[in-house]
Design a protein around this motif. Structure first.
Motif, mmCIF file in Angstrom:
data_model
loop_
_atom_site.group_PDB
_atom_site.id
_atom_site.type_symbol
_atom_site.label_atom_id
_atom_site.label_comp_id
_atom_site.label_asym_id
_atom_site.label_seq_id
_atom_site.Cartn_x
_atom_site.Cartn_y
_atom_site.Cartn_z
ATOM 1 N N ILE A 254 5.180 -6.566 1.368
ATOM 2 C CA ILE A 254 6.464 -5.917 1.655
ATOM 3 C C ILE A 254 6.245 -4.515 2.184
ATOM 4 C CG2 ILE A 254 8.536 -4.966 0.552
ATOM 5 C CD1 ILE A 254 8.451 -7.441 -1.318
ATOM 6 N N TYR A 255 5.374 -3.761 1.522
ATOM 7 C CA TYR A 255 5.140 -2.381 1.934
ATOM 8 C C TYR A 255 4.579 -2.320 3.360
ATOM 9 C CZ TYR A 255 3.750 2.523 1.771
ATOM 10 O OH TYR A 255 3.628 3.861 2.036
ATOM 11 N N LYS A 256 3.629 -3.204 3.651
ATOM 12 C CA LYS A 256 3.041 -3.193 4.991
ATOM 13 C C LYS A 256 4.040 -3.671 6.037
ATOM 14 C CE LYS A 256 -1.084 -4.335 7.602
ATOM 15 N NZ LYS A 256 -2.454 -4.912 7.565
ATOM 16 N N LYS A 257 4.881 -4.633 5.677
ATOM 17 C CA LYS A 257 5.872 -5.137 6.629
ATOM 18 C C LYS A 257 6.876 -4.052 6.986
ATOM 19 C CE LYS A 257 7.420 -8.778 8.872
ATOM 20 N NZ LYS A 257 6.585 -9.510 9.861
ATOM 21 N N ILE A 258 7.250 -3.228 6.012
ATOM 22 C CA ILE A 258 8.234 -2.176 6.249
ATOM 23 C C ILE A 258 7.627 -0.977 6.970
ATOM 24 C CG2 ILE A 258 9.727 -0.465 5.124
ATOM 25 C CD1 ILE A 258 10.254 -2.508 2.930
ATOM 26 N N THR A 259 6.432 -0.580 6.542
ATOM 27 C CA THR A 259 5.848 0.682 7.041
ATOM 28 C C THR A 259 4.768 0.488 8.090
ATOM 29 O OG1 THR A 259 4.084 0.770 5.370
ATOM 30 C CG2 THR A 259 6.253 1.676 4.761
ATOM 31 N N GLY A 260 4.172 -0.688 8.126
ATOM 32 C CA GLY A 260 3.031 -0.911 9.011
ATOM 33 C C GLY A 260 1.739 -0.333 8.460
ATOM 34 N N LYS A 261 1.774 0.137 7.208
ATOM 35 C CA LYS A 261 0.600 0.761 6.601
ATOM 36 C C LYS A 261 0.211 0.033 5.317
ATOM 37 C CE LYS A 261 2.027 5.252 8.438
ATOM 38 N NZ LYS A 261 2.516 6.614 8.103
ATOM 39 N N GLU A 262 -1.023 0.254 4.893
ATOM 40 C CA GLU A 262 -1.538 -0.416 3.706
ATOM 41 C C GLU A 262 -1.067 0.295 2.439
ATOM 42 O OE1 GLU A 262 -3.209 -3.163 3.455
ATOM 43 O OE2 GLU A 262 -3.835 -3.532 5.531
ATOM 44 N N LEU A 263 -0.647 -0.486 1.467
ATOM 45 C CA LEU A 263 -0.371 0.046 0.149
ATOM 46 C C LEU A 263 -1.691 0.511 -0.470
ATOM 47 C CD1 LEU A 263 2.053 0.184 -1.958
ATOM 48 C CD2 LEU A 263 1.054 -1.875 -2.954
ATOM 49 N N LYS A 264 -1.683 1.683 -1.079
ATOM 50 C CA LYS A 264 -2.912 2.233 -1.647
ATOM 51 C C LYS A 264 -2.805 2.329 -3.161
ATOM 52 C CE LYS A 264 -4.357 4.958 2.377
ATOM 53 N NZ LYS A 264 -5.579 4.165 2.603
ATOM 54 N N TYR A 265 -3.917 2.044 -3.845
ATOM 55 C CA TYR A 265 -3.963 2.138 -5.293
ATOM 56 C C TYR A 265 -4.833 3.320 -5.710
ATOM 57 C CZ TYR A 265 -2.132 -2.643 -5.258
ATOM 58 O OH TYR A 265 -1.355 -3.756 -5.044
ATOM 59 N N GLU A 266 -4.325 4.092 -6.644
ATOM 60 C CA GLU A 266 -5.125 5.161 -7.235
ATOM 61 C C GLU A 266 -6.243 4.556 -8.091
ATOM 62 O OE1 GLU A 266 -6.024 9.268 -8.236
ATOM 63 O OE2 GLU A 266 -4.957 8.246 -6.616
ATOM 64 N N ALA A 267 -5.918 3.455 -8.769
ATOM 65 C CA ALA A 267 -6.924 2.749 -9.574
ATOM 66 C C ALA A 267 -6.451 1.326 -9.824
ATOM 67 C CB ALA A 267 -7.166 3.467 -10.896
ATOM 68 N N LEU A 268 -7.409 0.423 -9.918
ATOM 69 C CA LEU A 268 -7.157 -0.969 -10.281
ATOM 70 C C LEU A 268 -7.866 -1.243 -11.599
ATOM 71 C CD1 LEU A 268 -7.720 -2.643 -6.799
ATOM 72 C CD2 LEU A 268 -5.534 -2.476 -8.008
ATOM 73 N N MET A 269 -7.113 -1.741 -12.579
ATOM 74 C CA MET A 269 -7.684 -1.999 -13.900
ATOM 75 C C MET A 269 -7.516 -3.454 -14.284
ATOM 76 S SD MET A 269 -6.259 1.497 -15.519
ATOM 77 C CE MET A 269 -5.128 1.580 -14.133
ATOM 78 N N GLY A 270 -8.303 -3.855 -15.255
ATOM 79 C CA GLY A 270 -8.386 -5.264 -15.601
ATOM 80 C C GLY A 270 -9.547 -5.877 -14.841
ATOM 81 N N LYS A 271 -9.998 -7.021 -15.303
ATOM 82 C CA LYS A 271 -11.100 -7.691 -14.609
ATOM 83 C C LYS A 271 -10.683 -8.024 -13.176
ATOM 84 C CE LYS A 271 -10.845 -10.632 -17.917
ATOM 85 N NZ LYS A 271 -10.967 -11.801 -18.817
ATOM 86 N N PRO A 272 -11.536 -7.819 -12.184
ATOM 87 C CA PRO A 272 -12.979 -7.557 -12.264
ATOM 88 C C PRO A 272 -13.380 -6.097 -12.052
ATOM 89 C CG PRO A 272 -12.445 -8.277 -10.053
ATOM 90 C CD PRO A 272 -11.130 -8.217 -10.814
ATOM 91 N N SER A 273 -12.509 -5.112 -12.318
ATOM 92 C CA SER A 273 -12.819 -3.731 -11.993
ATOM 93 C C SER A 273 -13.911 -3.157 -12.895
ATOM 94 C CB SER A 273 -11.558 -2.870 -12.106
ATOM 95 O OG SER A 273 -11.169 -2.740 -13.456
#
Length: 438
Positions: A254-273
């Protein structure tokens, strides 16, 4: 990849006997220095110990081998789950009932547990998404000012318009102002996906003021932290069910479809991080210290049912440990196996959790795949069992690179009971005395 398509043969325990003694504190069993093991165990839950709410029969058998007659664990054990919709104590109580042995909350690692070390957000206003007691979970983790998606909808009812039955009949003349939202935390899959997708998108496109007009030029967006990347998980149904990773795919699209840009994560938690396994290793070290172990835990065995989370995560962390031992203080990525380690956090974030949790004592993290969950050994097998996993559909998160070496399990066994037998054999560990497993 041949190991992915074959079951291990039956294993017979053999090896050195270990001397154990009771400690006066509940739940702990100490070992003499001479015979002290140097390994710890990380267990996934869904697909390994339970299917939905139904216990897997092999689980109780396995855990009777891991405790003595007083219910004290003979080696450090931590449960690493990607679930995030309850408090640790609730999950510990569930596990105690399922396994028939006492489990404490400090043995439970939820997908959101590493959020404790992200102190830079604890005093900020954060939007939390998920289900269950998300406000209680957020406060337990240290967040002083969390707000829910429902509270945003209550303040701005005109934002949630997909469900016609829930649309406000009369729009408020004045909206109740909420504080600026400084970050978004995704705990797990919500109940009404369309509502959460809409509100989170509003928050990201308005720099934390969801009732304001969208500003497509506002990029990068405010920090987004996500827990539990499981695309699917195994319950009672014969086929896997959607997980929080599927919700994240929707939000990213949804974010990329609206903005044309990649959604960015400050951090990803849970396996496999990495941060999840680093935190789990910290909990293992803590349990070993409580058991008065003097020797460091050098080997972790991670038992799971999902190639893209449990096996990828364990192998990924093993690569991190190898890199850490090789770089000797250098921050340069070290080529290990078929490629460099993949990290999904910034160097600043990585430095923060390494500082908070201190240096790991483990030098290896070995993966063990069971066949009672997502992985199905009876599924259609390629004509060439060495077929690269890159030729199959990758169910891991977008920000993790597919690497055949990372989804190759160290061992494949029928169930968790066989996994414990295998680990005891590999470690030449055969407990005797009051635990009754000899």
């Amino acid at each position: 990849m041949r190991g992915m398509w074959m079951l291990c043969r039956g294993l017979r325990l053999c090896g050195t006997r270990r001397t154990v003694r009771r400690d006066s504190r509940a739940g702990m069993c100490t070992a003499s220095d001479e015979h002290q093991p140097t390994f710890g165990l990380l267990f996934d839950i869904d697909g390994v110990l339970v299917r939905g709410k139904t216990p897997i029969p092999a689980a109780r058998k396995a855990f009777q081998k891991l405790v003595n007659n007083h219910g004290q664990f003979l080696v450090p054990v931590v449960f690493v789950t990607n679930a995030g919709n309850c408090l640790r104590q609730t999950k510990a109580d569930q596990l105690s009932n399922i396994l028939g042995v006492p489990i404490s909350q400090d043995q439970v690692m939820m997908s959101h547990s590493p959020l404790r070390i992200f102190r830079q957000y604890h005093n900020k206003c954060v939007l939390v998404s998920g289900q269950g007691p998300v406000l209680d979970i957020a406060k337990y983790l240290g967040f002083s000012n969390p707000i829910t998606v429902d509270s945003v909808c209550e303040s701005y009812p005109f934002l949630d318009m997909v469900d016609h039955k829930r649309r406000p009949t009369i729009l408020p003349s004045t909206a109740v102002d909420l504080p600026k939202i400084d970050a978004v935390i995704l705990f797990g899959e919500p109940i009404r996906w369309e509502t959460n997708l809409q509100i989170i998108t509003d928050v990201l496109l308005t720099e934390g003021h969801p009732a304001s007009p969208h500003r497509l030029s506002s990029y990068p967006h405010i920090p987004l932290l996500a827990c539990n990347m499981d695309l699917m998980w195994m319950a009672e149904a014969r086929s896997p069910r959607f997980g929080h990773g599927m919700f994240m795919v929707c939000l990213e699209s949804i974010y990329k479809k609206i903005t044309g840009k990649e959604l960015k994560y400050e951090a990803l938690m849970g396996k496999p991080s990495e941060v999840t396994y680093h935190y789990a290793e910290y909990l293992i070290r803590t349990k070993a210290a409580e058991m008065q172990w003097n020797k460091p835990v050098q080997t972790l065995y991670a038992v799971g049912d999902n190639l893209m989370t449990d096996i990828y995560g364990a192998n990924h962390y093993n690569r991190y440990l190898q890199e850490r031992n090789s770089r000797k203080g250098s921050k340069t990525l070290v080529q290990t196996g078929s490629g460099a380690r993949v990290t999904t956090v910034s160097q600043d974030v990585e430095a923060t959790w390494e500082s908070e949790l201190s240096c790991p004592s483990a030098t290896h993290c070995k993966s063990v795949l069971v066949c009672t969950g997502i992985y199905n050994p009876h599924a259609e097998v390629p004509a060439d069992p060495t077929q690269s996993v890159t030729e199959t559909v990758f169910h891991g998160h977008r920000d993790f690179r597919i690497d055949p070496a990372l989804v190759e399990p160290g061992h494949v066994v029928p169930d968790v009971n066989a996994a414990v037998d295998l680990i005891f054999q590999l470690e030449k560990f055969l407990p005797t005395g009051d635990n009754g497993t000899s």
